[in-house]
Design a protein around this motif. Structure first.
Motif, PDB file in Angstrom:
ATOM      1  N   MET A 115       0.827  -1.149  -0.240  1.00  0.00           N
ATOM      2  CA  MET A 115       0.098   0.028  -0.027  1.00  0.00           C
ATOM      3  C   MET A 115       0.806   1.262   0.081  1.00  0.00           C
ATOM      4  O   MET A 115       1.732   1.278   0.727  1.00  0.00           O
ATOM      5  CB  MET A 115      -0.707   0.076   1.299  1.00  0.00           C
ATOM      6  N   ASP A 116       0.649   2.181  -0.674  1.00  0.00           N
ATOM      7  CA  ASP A 116       1.385   3.328  -1.026  1.00  0.00           C
ATOM      8  C   ASP A 116       0.483   4.432  -0.161  1.00  0.00           C
ATOM      9  O   ASP A 116      -0.667   4.685  -0.929  1.00  0.00           O
ATOM     10  CB  ASP A 116       1.610   3.657  -2.363  1.00  0.00           C
ATOM     11  N   LEU A 117       1.008   5.232   0.548  1.00  0.00           N
ATOM     12  CA  LEU A 117       0.242   6.232   1.361  1.00  0.00           C
ATOM     13  C   LEU A 117       0.180   7.487   0.144  1.00  0.00           C
ATOM     14  O   LEU A 117      -0.801   8.343   0.671  1.00  0.00           O
ATOM     15  CB  LEU A 117       1.024   6.560   2.424  1.00  0.00           C
ATOM     16  N   LEU A 118       1.038   7.571  -0.691  1.00  0.00           N
ATOM     17  CA  LEU A 118       0.674   8.597  -1.731  1.00  0.00           C
ATOM     18  C   LEU A 118      -0.581   8.635  -2.171  1.00  0.00           C
ATOM     19  O   LEU A 118      -1.134   9.384  -3.023  1.00  0.00           O
ATOM     20  CB  LEU A 118       1.755   8.559  -2.583  1.00  0.00           C
ATOM     21  N   ASP A 119      -1.177   7.238  -2.407  1.00  0.00           N
ATOM     22  CA  ASP A 119      -2.550   7.109  -3.002  1.00  0.00           C
ATOM     23  C   ASP A 119      -3.567   7.918  -2.350  1.00  0.00           C
ATOM     24  O   ASP A 119      -4.636   8.463  -2.944  1.00  0.00           O
ATOM     25  CB  ASP A 119      -3.067   5.570  -2.798  1.00  0.00           C
ATOM     26  N   TRP A 120      -3.490   8.238  -0.934  1.00  0.00           N
ATOM     27  CA  TRP A 120      -4.381   9.161  -0.283  1.00  0.00           C
ATOM     28  C   TRP A 120      -4.245  10.566  -1.135  1.00  0.00           C
ATOM     29  O   TRP A 120      -5.412  11.256  -1.247  1.00  0.00           O
ATOM     30  CB  TRP A 120      -3.995   9.222   1.044  1.00  0.00           C
ATOM     31  N   HIS A 121      -3.067  11.061  -1.337  1.00  0.00           N
ATOM     32  CA  HIS A 121      -2.694  12.251  -1.917  1.00  0.00           C
ATOM     33  C   HIS A 121      -3.310  12.398  -3.525  1.00  0.00           C
ATOM     34  O   HIS A 121      -3.613  13.232  -4.090  1.00  0.00           O
ATOM     35  CB  HIS A 121      -1.622  12.703  -1.831  1.00  0.00           C
ATOM     36  N   ARG A 122      -3.303  11.105  -4.066  1.00  0.00           N
ATOM     37  CA  ARG A 122      -3.594  10.982  -5.524  1.00  0.00           C
ATOM     38  C   ARG A 122      -5.188  10.496  -5.542  1.00  0.00           C
ATOM     39  O   ARG A 122      -5.636  10.375  -6.895  1.00  0.00           O
ATOM     40  CB  ARG A 122      -2.760   9.542  -6.207  1.00  0.00           C
ATOM     41  N   ASP A 123      -5.839  10.568  -4.470  1.00  0.00           N
ATOM     42  CA  ASP A 123      -7.441  10.298  -4.552  1.00  0.00           C
ATOM     43  C   ASP A 123      -7.701   9.039  -4.925  1.00  0.00           C
ATOM     44  O   ASP A 123      -8.845   8.716  -5.491  1.00  0.00           O
ATOM     45  CB  ASP A 123      -8.111  11.494  -5.498  1.00  0.00           C
ATOM     46  N   ARG A 124      -6.794   8.078  -4.800  1.00  0.00           N
ATOM     47  CA  ARG A 124      -7.074   6.523  -4.832  1.00  0.00           C
ATOM     48  C   ARG A 124      -7.442   5.943  -3.691  1.00  0.00           C
ATOM     49  O   ARG A 124      -7.615   4.541  -3.660  1.00  0.00           O
ATOM     50  CB  ARG A 124      -5.836   6.004  -5.788  1.00  0.00           C
ATOM     51  N   LEU A 125      -7.128   6.489  -2.517  1.00  0.00           N
ATOM     52  CA  LEU A 125      -7.384   6.045  -1.281  1.00  0.00           C
ATOM     53  C   LEU A 125      -8.125   7.083  -0.467  1.00  0.00           C
ATOM     54  O   LEU A 125      -7.656   8.111  -0.284  1.00  0.00           O
ATOM     55  CB  LEU A 125      -6.131   5.839  -0.312  1.00  0.00           C
ATOM     56  N   SER A 126      -9.492   6.769   0.016  1.00  0.00           N
ATOM     57  CA  SER A 126     -10.193   7.685   0.795  1.00  0.00           C
ATOM     58  C   SER A 126      -9.624   7.944   2.161  1.00  0.00           C
ATOM     59  O   SER A 126      -8.813   7.170   2.672  1.00  0.00           O
ATOM     60  CB  SER A 126     -11.510   7.157   0.806  1.00  0.00           C
ATOM     61  N   ALA A 127      -9.744   9.009   2.687  1.00  0.00           N
ATOM     62  CA  ALA A 127      -9.453   9.392   3.983  1.00  0.00           C
ATOM     63  C   ALA A 127     -10.050   8.333   5.099  1.00  0.00           C
ATOM     64  O   ALA A 127      -9.521   7.883   6.267  1.00  0.00           O
ATOM     65  CB  ALA A 127     -10.201  10.629   4.469  1.00  0.00           C
ATOM     66  N   ARG A 128     -11.554   7.893   4.875  1.00  0.00           N
ATOM     67  CA  ARG A 128     -12.140   6.878   5.589  1.00  0.00           C
ATOM     68  C   ARG A 128     -11.204   5.543   5.579  1.00  0.00           C
ATOM     69  O   ARG A 128     -10.973   5.098   6.581  1.00  0.00           O
ATOM     70  CB  ARG A 128     -13.561   6.770   5.117  1.00  0.00           C
TER      71      ARG A 128
END
Length: 124
Positions: free
Chosen positions: A1-14
């Motif tokens: 899991m890449d935490l940059l996915d959160w910044h790329r909008d591929r991983l929701s904050a929830r």
């Protein structure tokens, strides 16, 4: 899991919050937040309590069966890790983790030692 996915909008904050909330007890984040307390399980707390009670019982037996001026010193309890409250470090205290009544006490305590009611529930 890449935490940059959160910044790329591929991983929701929830989803990120759920992943962080359910990290294992021995994860690096929990060790950083809770220190040595993260390494103590319910079994460790129960074992420390059993050792303390056995030492107290032996001390009481020695006190009763010794002369008045020959009293032994009281036993020292097993050292346990310190737990910080929410007020001290600004984090939540682990309540509301979603652990139900059937879950182990360590899941509901957020790294804190089990309460008497949790121990009673554990032992039936």
């Amino acid at each position: 899991m890449d935490l940059l996915d959160w910044h790329r909008d591929r991983l929701s904050a929830r989803r990120l919050a759920v992943l962080v909330k359910h990290l294992p007890r021995d994860s690096a984040l929990n060790r950083e937040l809770h220190g040595e307390a993260a390494n103590w399980s319910v079994t460790d707390h129960l074992l420390a309590a059993a050792v303390d009670h056995l030492a107290a019982a032996n001390w009481m037996f020695a006190c009763v069966n010794s002369d008045e001026g020959d009293q032994p010193d009281a036993p020292t309890p097993v050292p346990r890790p310190e737990y910080r409250d929410a007020d001290e470090d600004g984090t939540e205290d682990g309540e509301g983790t979603g652990a139900g009544p059937g879950s182990p006490p360590s899941a509901t305590a957020g790294g804190r030692p089990p309460s008497p009611s949790q121990l009673a529930q554990f032992f039936g």
